[in-house]
Design a protein around this motif. Sequence first.
Motif, PDB file in Angstrom:
ATOM      1  N   CYS A   1     104.028  44.960 131.396  1.00 48.48           N
ATOM      2  CA  CYS A   1     103.549  45.423 130.087  1.00 48.48           C
ATOM      3  C   CYS A   1     103.769  46.924 129.906  1.00 48.48           C
ATOM      4  O   CYS A   1     104.100  47.374 128.809  1.00 48.48           O
ATOM      5  CB  CYS A   1     102.082  45.068 129.908  1.00 48.48           C
TER       6      CYS A   1
ATOM      7  N   LEU B   1      97.928  46.320 125.669  1.00 51.40           N
ATOM      8  CA  LEU B   1      98.141  46.273 127.117  1.00 51.40           C
ATOM      9  C   LEU B   1      97.114  45.372 127.787  1.00 51.40           C
ATOM     10  O   LEU B   1      97.454  44.526 128.616  1.00 51.40           O
ATOM     11  CB  LEU B   1      98.069  47.689 127.706  1.00 51.40           C
TER      12      LEU B   1
ATOM     13  N   GLY C   1      97.867  41.731 127.011  1.00 48.61           N
ATOM     14  CA  GLY C   1      99.044  41.251 127.739  1.00 48.61           C
ATOM     15  C   GLY C   1      98.774  41.042 129.211  1.00 48.61           C
ATOM     16  O   GLY C   1      99.191  40.040 129.805  1.00 48.61           O
TER      17      GLY C   1
END
Length: 79
Positions: A42, A52, A55
């Motif tokens: 990421c 972030l 993910g």
Amino acid sequence: MPVTVGPYGQAQPSCFDRVKMGFVMGFAVGMAAGALFGTFSCLRIGMRGRELMGGVGKTMMQSGGTFGTFMAIGMGIRC
């Protein structure tokens, strides 16, 4: 169904308990691996902040579930 007794008098875990234990151990290992690889991938594509975290969390859950499933299958085969 009789409970099998170990050498020191304690009961052995059932097959279902072993499969559950395998899944939990695999899930924990998969989550740790997902945290490492997910963070790296990421960050590499430029994610920051909330994106972030989402993910990395998604990668952790996917790898944890996958590895946990395979560990549970492996423990089930050993029963």
